[in-house]
Design a protein around this motif. Sequence first.
Motif, PDB file in Angstrom:
ATOM      1  N   HIS A 213     -21.810  33.070  60.316  1.00 23.42           N
ATOM      2  CA  HIS A 213     -20.766  33.072  59.285  1.00 23.42           C
ATOM      3  C   HIS A 213     -20.097  31.711  59.216  1.00 23.42           C
ATOM      4  O   HIS A 213     -19.983  31.009  60.215  1.00 23.42           O
ATOM      5  N   ASN A 214     -19.652  31.378  58.015  1.00 23.80           N
ATOM      6  CA  ASN A 214     -18.963  30.106  57.805  1.00 23.80           C
ATOM      7  C   ASN A 214     -18.083  30.236  56.585  1.00 23.80           C
ATOM      8  O   ASN A 214     -18.369  31.030  55.680  1.00 23.80           O
ATOM      9  N   ALA A 215     -17.016  29.482  56.566  1.00 23.54           N
ATOM     10  CA  ALA A 215     -16.139  29.499  55.391  1.00 23.54           C
ATOM     11  C   ALA A 215     -15.330  28.224  55.357  1.00 23.54           C
ATOM     12  O   ALA A 215     -14.865  27.742  56.387  1.00 23.54           O
ATOM     13  N   THR A 216     -15.191  27.689  54.156  1.00 27.44           N
ATOM     14  CA  THR A 216     -14.269  26.577  53.933  1.00 27.44           C
ATOM     15  C   THR A 216     -13.308  27.023  52.847  1.00 27.44           C
ATOM     16  O   THR A 216     -13.743  27.575  51.834  1.00 27.44           O
ATOM     17  N   ALA A 217     -12.014  26.807  53.097  1.00 27.00           N
ATOM     18  CA  ALA A 217     -11.020  27.189  52.091  1.00 27.00           C
ATOM     19  C   ALA A 217     -10.177  25.982  51.744  1.00 27.00           C
ATOM     20  O   ALA A 217      -9.856  25.165  52.608  1.00 27.00           O
ATOM     21  N   MET A 218      -9.866  25.854  50.461  1.00 26.68           N
ATOM     22  CA  MET A 218      -8.963  24.786  50.025  1.00 26.68           C
ATOM     23  C   MET A 218      -7.897  25.411  49.142  1.00 26.68           C
ATOM     24  O   MET A 218      -8.189  25.981  48.093  1.00 26.68           O
ATOM     25  N   TYR A 219      -6.668  25.317  49.607  1.00 28.88           N
ATOM     26  CA  TYR A 219      -5.545  25.868  48.863  1.00 28.88           C
ATOM     27  C   TYR A 219      -4.802  24.701  48.247  1.00 28.88           C
ATOM     28  O   TYR A 219      -4.430  23.760  48.942  1.00 28.88           O
ATOM     29  N   ASN A 220      -4.617  24.753  46.951  1.00 28.17           N
ATOM     30  CA  ASN A 220      -3.966  23.648  46.265  1.00 28.17           C
ATOM     31  C   ASN A 220      -2.524  23.994  45.923  1.00 28.17           C
ATOM     32  O   ASN A 220      -2.151  25.160  45.910  1.00 28.17           O
ATOM     33  N   ALA A 221      -1.746  22.970  45.636  1.00 26.67           N
ATOM     34  CA  ALA A 221      -0.309  23.142  45.412  1.00 26.67           C
ATOM     35  C   ALA A 221       0.005  24.072  44.241  1.00 26.67           C
ATOM     36  O   ALA A 221       1.089  24.646  44.169  1.00 26.67           O
ATOM     37  N   ASP A 222      -0.923  24.253  43.316  1.00 21.45           N
ATOM     38  CA  ASP A 222      -0.672  25.155  42.186  1.00 21.45           C
ATOM     39  C   ASP A 222      -1.122  26.583  42.497  1.00 21.45           C
ATOM     40  O   ASP A 222      -1.188  27.414  41.599  1.00 21.45           O
ATOM     41  N   GLY A 223      -1.426  26.850  43.755  1.00 20.50           N
ATOM     42  CA  GLY A 223      -1.806  28.210  44.125  1.00 20.50           C
ATOM     43  C   GLY A 223      -3.281  28.504  43.953  1.00 20.50           C
ATOM     44  O   GLY A 223      -3.732  29.618  44.194  1.00 20.50           O
ATOM     45  N   GLN A 224      -4.043  27.521  43.522  1.00 20.22           N
ATOM     46  CA  GLN A 224      -5.488  27.738  43.371  1.00 20.22           C
ATOM     47  C   GLN A 224      -6.153  27.713  44.743  1.00 20.22           C
ATOM     48  O   GLN A 224      -6.031  26.735  45.481  1.00 20.22           O
ATOM     49  N   LEU A 225      -6.837  28.780  45.044  1.00 23.46           N
ATOM     50  CA  LEU A 225      -7.559  28.870  46.310  1.00 23.46           C
ATOM     51  C   LEU A 225      -9.053  28.858  46.009  1.00 23.46           C
ATOM     52  O   LEU A 225      -9.540  29.697  45.250  1.00 23.46           O
ATOM     53  N   THR A 226      -9.747  27.896  46.594  1.00 25.67           N
ATOM     54  CA  THR A 226     -11.199  27.843  46.428  1.00 25.67           C
ATOM     55  C   THR A 226     -11.830  28.062  47.796  1.00 25.67           C
ATOM     56  O   THR A 226     -11.387  27.475  48.779  1.00 25.67           O
ATOM     57  N   VAL A 227     -12.842  28.921  47.839  1.00 25.56           N
ATOM     58  CA  VAL A 227     -13.498  29.228  49.106  1.00 25.56           C
ATOM     59  C   VAL A 227     -15.003  29.049  48.932  1.00 25.56           C
ATOM     60  O   VAL A 227     -15.592  29.578  47.988  1.00 25.56           O
ATOM     61  N   TRP A 228     -15.604  28.299  49.843  1.00 21.09           N
ATOM     62  CA  TRP A 228     -17.056  28.130  49.895  1.00 21.09           C
ATOM     63  C   TRP A 228     -17.537  28.902  51.123  1.00 21.09           C
ATOM     64  O   TRP A 228     -17.031  28.663  52.228  1.00 21.09           O
ATOM     65  N   CYS A 229     -18.486  29.795  50.931  1.00 15.42           N
ATOM     66  CA  CYS A 229     -18.878  30.597  52.090  1.00 15.42           C
ATOM     67  C   CYS A 229     -20.269  31.184  51.909  1.00 15.42           C
ATOM     68  O   CYS A 229     -20.876  31.083  50.854  1.00 15.42           O
ATOM     69  N   SER A 230     -20.735  31.791  52.985  1.00 16.51           N
ATOM     70  CA  SER A 230     -22.008  32.498  52.983  1.00 16.51           C
ATOM     71  C   SER A 230     -21.688  33.975  52.830  1.00 16.51           C
ATOM     72  O   SER A 230     -21.082  34.566  53.714  1.00 16.51           O
ATOM     73  N   THR A 231     -22.050  34.544  51.709  1.00 19.82           N
ATOM     74  CA  THR A 231     -21.673  35.938  51.461  1.00 19.82           C
ATOM     75  C   THR A 231     -22.709  36.638  50.603  1.00 19.82           C
ATOM     76  O   THR A 231     -23.392  36.003  49.806  1.00 19.82           O
ATOM     77  N   GLN A 232     -22.788  37.937  50.766  1.00 17.79           N
ATOM     78  CA  GLN A 232     -23.661  38.734  49.906  1.00 17.79           C
ATOM     79  C   GLN A 232     -23.024  38.981  48.544  1.00 17.79           C
ATOM     80  O   GLN A 232     -23.702  39.440  47.637  1.00 17.79           O
ATOM     81  N   GLY A 233     -21.706  38.718  48.446  1.00 23.22           N
ATOM     82  CA  GLY A 233     -21.064  38.964  47.167  1.00 23.22           C
ATOM     83  C   GLY A 233     -19.820  38.120  46.998  1.00 23.22           C
ATOM     84  O   GLY A 233     -18.782  38.398  47.592  1.00 23.22           O
ATOM     85  N   ALA A 234     -19.936  37.099  46.168  1.00 25.31           N
ATOM     86  CA  ALA A 234     -18.795  36.200  45.976  1.00 25.31           C
ATOM     87  C   ALA A 234     -17.608  36.947  45.372  1.00 25.31           C
ATOM     88  O   ALA A 234     -16.459  36.697  45.730  1.00 25.31           O
ATOM     89  N   PHE A 235     -17.900  37.867  44.443  1.00 28.25           N
ATOM     90  CA  PHE A 235     -16.789  38.603  43.831  1.00 28.25           C
ATOM     91  C   PHE A 235     -16.123  39.536  44.840  1.00 28.25           C
ATOM     92  O   PHE A 235     -14.926  39.763  44.775  1.00 28.25           O
ATOM     93  N   THR A 236     -16.914  40.062  45.772  1.00 26.19           N
ATOM     94  CA  THR A 236     -16.355  40.957  46.782  1.00 26.19           C
ATOM     95  C   THR A 236     -15.465  40.153  47.738  1.00 26.19           C
ATOM     96  O   THR A 236     -14.411  40.620  48.156  1.00 26.19           O
TER      97      THR A 236
END
Lengths: 747, 747
Positions: A213-236
Amino acid sequence: MSEKKEYKVIGTRPIRHDGVDKVTGRALYGADFQTSGLLHGRILRSPHAHARIKSIDTSRAEAYPGVKAAVTAKDFPTVEDKVADLGESAVNLQDLQGNILANKKVLYKGHAVAAVAATDPHTAEEALELIDVEYEVLPPVLDVREAMKDDAPLLHENLKTSSMGETADTPSNIASHLQFKKGDIEKGFAEADVVVEQEFKTGTVHQGYIEPHNATAMYNADGQLTVWCSTQGAFTVREQLTELLQHPVSKVKVVPMEIGGGFGGKISVYLEPVAALLSMKAGRPVKILMNRAEVFESTGPTPASYIRVKIGANNDGRITAAEAYLAYEAGAYPGSPVGAGAMCIFSPYKIDNVLIDGYDVVVNKPKTNAYRAPGATNAAMAETVIDEICEKLEIDPLDFRIINGAKEGDSRPDGPVYSRIGFIETVEAAKEHPHYSTPLEGKHRGRGVASGFWFNVGLKSSVTINVNPDGTINLVEGSTDIGGTRASIAMQAAEVLGISAEAVNPTVVDTNSVGYTDVTGGSRTTFATGYAAYEAAQDVKRQMIERAAELWEVEAENVQFVDGVLSSTNGKAESISFKELAGQLREPVVGSGTVDPEGVGGAFATHIVDVEVDTDTGKVEILRYTATQDAGKAIHPSYVEGQIQGGVVQGIGWALNEEYIYNDKGEMTNASFLDYRMPTSLDLPMIDTVIVEVPNPGHPYGVRGVGEVPIVPPPAAIANAIYHAVGVRMKELPMSPGRILKRMGKI
Amino acid sequence: MSEKKEYKVIGTRPIRHDGVDKVTGRALYGADFQTSGLLHGRILRSPHAHARIKSIDTSRAEAYPGVKAAVTAKDFPTVEDKVADLGESAVNLQDLQGNILANKKVLYKGHAVAAVAATDPHTAEEALELIDVEYEVLPPVLDVREAMKDDAPLLHENLKTSSMGETADTPSNIASHLQFKKGDIEKGFAEADVVVEQEFKTGTVHQGYIEPHNATAMYNADGQLTVWCSTQGAFTVREQLTELLQHPVSKVKVVPMEIGGGFGGKISVYLEPVAALLSMKAGRPVKILMNRAEVFESTGPTPASYIRVKIGANNDGRITAAEAYLAYEAGAYPGSPVGAGAMCIFSPYKIDNVLIDGYDVVVNKPKTNAYRAPGATNAAMAETVIDEICEKLEIDPLDFRIINGAKEGDSRPDGPVYSRIGFIETVEAAKEHPHYSTPLEGKHRGRGVASGFWFNVGLKSSVTINVNPDGTINLVEGSTDIGGTRASIAMQAAEVLGISAEAVNPTVVDTNSVGYTDVTGGSRTTFATGYAAYEAAQDVKRQMIERAAELWEVEAENVQFVDGVLSSTNGKAESISFKELAGQLREPVVGSGTVDPEGVGGAFATHIVDVEVDTDTGKVEILRYTATQDAGKAIHPSYVEGQIQGGVVQGIGWALNEEYIYNDKGEMTNASFLDYRMPTSLDLPMIDTVIVEVPNPGHPYGVRGVGEVPIVPPPAAIANAIYHAVGVRMKELPMSPGRILKRMGKI
């Protein structure tokens, strides 16, 4: 087999679109992700299998040079006490939060307690040692039946189901009880001429995906959260982050990187919310990678289970009654796949009188999660009871299955009525296969058969298709491609448009760039996302017909579209290829398809296996293996075969080698690929596959979904083969050398 | 102004969706792109303005440690001799290839000759010195009129247009001639009571975008080429790569990174094909960045030009005839925007008798490219002739424009007939503005006015909308966002669906993930991609109505959708908000819209400027500036104002400071921002803007497109103001201190 349609693309074997990227190392996985200012996160995990957390103090770690943030469960917002359906598993949100960062108690060794983010991984690692946690160690409970006892150590205060399945006054470790009933079970057994009852134990088994498992998260000052990860379902992942962090869904973007295996284990989130919390605190992107021990100890393996099965049949070879008691380990929090096990255990057969009881039981092990046909492989040990009945009735086990096999119109014990299914056809295919008629000679060799069922799921999928000026199409999808679904989805669009599979350019995009799409799981992707691709291609086709009609100044109903060529049917001799028309478009053509299909078609498999048992060492060698399976329609036969072979291999691992080995303190003692023994190519013969095609009436091309059911029969088939080789019926998985020797009375 | 519609979102000023990303440094530009194994490319450029290449030998460079590949023009495949329309400019493919890596001849200093890729930028830089190029230096020609002479040094052998516009037997530097004719020009001048003829020169001016060009290319073994770059149009880069490399369009993916300004200069490719060729050879990704000197010397500035204008009017203040001779420098290869200049020069006016001749002429300077209203700013020097006529007729220049201004039904000299336009309204707005009636006191101060026209373009755009479960939408688009178009496009979708601008989550995606979309240029993006967003939102609306109808078991025609609420109109009191319904969807809702709109609405502007001239130094100070402009409908007024202010500032740069200064050898001597003087905030007053709204009937919300026309009037307006300040009519841009003192006879 059944009606054959002529297809141009479906049923062929093009090279997968992502093949070269994968073999040249160009495909980007989560661990490859890089960005400026990246921090590295590490997680502090419980050394105890069961303990109360008296205090956590991260202040020394936070003061350590290079550390930019530390988080604990206290950093989570409060979430609702509600169950979230993740597609192939379900979990209470509060439990999910508790599993990600322990609150009040740790419930298994490896349970996450706190996390830090630092400028480099080594600093983060060092900082973990500066987190002060005070524990009050409690005795663990590590076995499902032990956990059901009244005097067992209690994991939670809020579970109140008695061992009889009733609501109790006092807390227990039983999270829930379910029961499926059909007919009159007592009458059924009364009608039986032979009744066999057996009990089984299965071990805790890990999906064993190559990529941690791996995950990178970037939270920006406007509340935008972007996550890059290994997943079977990005929407999940998006939905889980939305719920766990109480963050608006439109402010969360999940970018699915390539995945190095999932098998159900990459649906629940582990690292993503922690990386997000750390990024929110640190104001910088944070990446967390698990090592292999963390994958074993801290993600979701499949449940160990205790199973009791009783089946009765009359002298005609008809099953008159079947009863099962299933107790599955949920791990630290409720939510084992016992329900799915109960839905599958007797479903290959038409049985009028059935009673199934299922128990979901918490123990001090990692919270279990989905693993390929979740719950069904454990339950399929019932197939060894069938074998014993056949032996007593002196009836060929495949003939027995032909007599009792479920058909269209029959109902499953849990209610659903089958549409056209292909179980009998898989049995017939096995029977006709040379494997079954080839005599098996030699000492301590035996042949076993077993069948299996997985219901498959539908769920939501979306596909968008953009037409390129050279007549190729760009297909945008949201389904993680684990086993070649870029190809199997692209081929369904290609078939509609009369173009080649290579003329489709499929891309798996982030959650901002495609319509909602559920997890790759439940054998749904080729079925449902393929269906969405079919619909999107139909939308394109309709628009291209309209464009041709405009061009020729005729009505759209006077244009036909056959094999990639549009032509007018009103007497004019107008004709244009899809490709030519694509090059002449003014407004671009974009088609979309969205589905949540109801016509899911269940999958059946029947396997034959020959084994040889080394009676000195107890080692079982697989001599020959043949798997028949109803694919409905095999879109890309090579990948269907690959799925069958992969599933069989994993089932062989369950059968012979794989299990979590715990010491008394509840510590897993084999948390590495060296000690947790998975089969390799050196352990296995070629797995022969027979694809049976009984089209699913609920899909335009008859697709059923193929990924899961092949893991279901192997343990029982091998147990049956071992019996026929050396005369002992194995009751516990894995059937490791030691257990075999013990059962044979040799140790 | 005209009919006012009530909008909820359109006309408001929400914060742009990418604002925080941009101000926090989170937005990723091309130079930020990182990937494993990245090589760094550098380009060897010609030191000569004009030379024959006798030989290129890259062998020493290729042998240099760390160098992985070298390329020259020989590495390009042969391409067709055909003109490619890039949206805002057009270029012959062979010329485009020649401009990217010189073949046979170098045609300007800075012309790319060869390139290398190495493990780091310094090694690449060093390796350039090891490339041996033998040149035969030729005399350069650097001025359009010099280049038109019979004895001028010849750049190409295949251009054969005479200075009279006829096809000639012998080669020339004149690439083409165009002529627009209307009425009887001789009769028109005969009817005139006053005729003014003037000639003008304008300099070579650069767009001056902050971000230099950059490109990273990765070519994979399966032929997949991925390019990350800064561009105004990812699809246009894709098409150029497809053509230049003769590579299938479906094998090319272009990922548009954020853009730090373009203004027309980031449409043609420069680095992308070179990075691709290097990656093909090296088998690794290759990144190339330009430095500022390369941007000046080796990309596409706007043409210098020679212009002669003759206008006649009668004593009633009516223009009776207008004639123009436009000779534009194309730079090294054909393709100046002289045609666009000819389309704009007299287009604010209704003139019955017109003759316009345009010449496209090659010179030894960089191949020019589009720059904000390409060609029109040069041509608008004609507005100083109008001013002179007004002076002679003693008529107020705004009144003169009201008398002569073009209206609906009038035709442009190049043919098109205007639909409803707002030129007169911009003049009236200027006249009503307090600026115009405020007396201008003080010595050496003067006020000038000028008008301008830009036709705007439509072209292809695609938008897809995915509905989120919380009633927000993800909007997928292919238009580079240079000036706030994420917001202006999102707002048009929001308006349709009755949701807020913040409830739209716009994403600019790569060419694999959205339908074909042309460049951000020609002031088309808010118009055309906004139109596509409107259509996609209408598609969503239609589907949501169907879903509500299913829910309530009524016909779709019995459901209305007003202000984000669906309700039944057949007597039942059913009602549900868009947001609630979004949360209840089974199949996801995906809408798409594609357009290639015909109803483009031209843009007009009228500017007023007050200047003070320092008669000792020749420095011109802008005291006050007011710009009125017909936006059709201002979707986001702040960004319309921003576009107007930005355009005016660039126009002031053209007017007063900016020009390429060449020495005799054809070397640009001011290729840095220090020496190429652009106006800064310290040089300028607040630019006052007045948005006039005369809806364009060709767009659902009346949008015209606003980005380009504001650069058109400033040079002429300032020239007129200088005249009224110090009594000299300037004939050459920029009107630098030296030129002003010279014209005033002071030096």
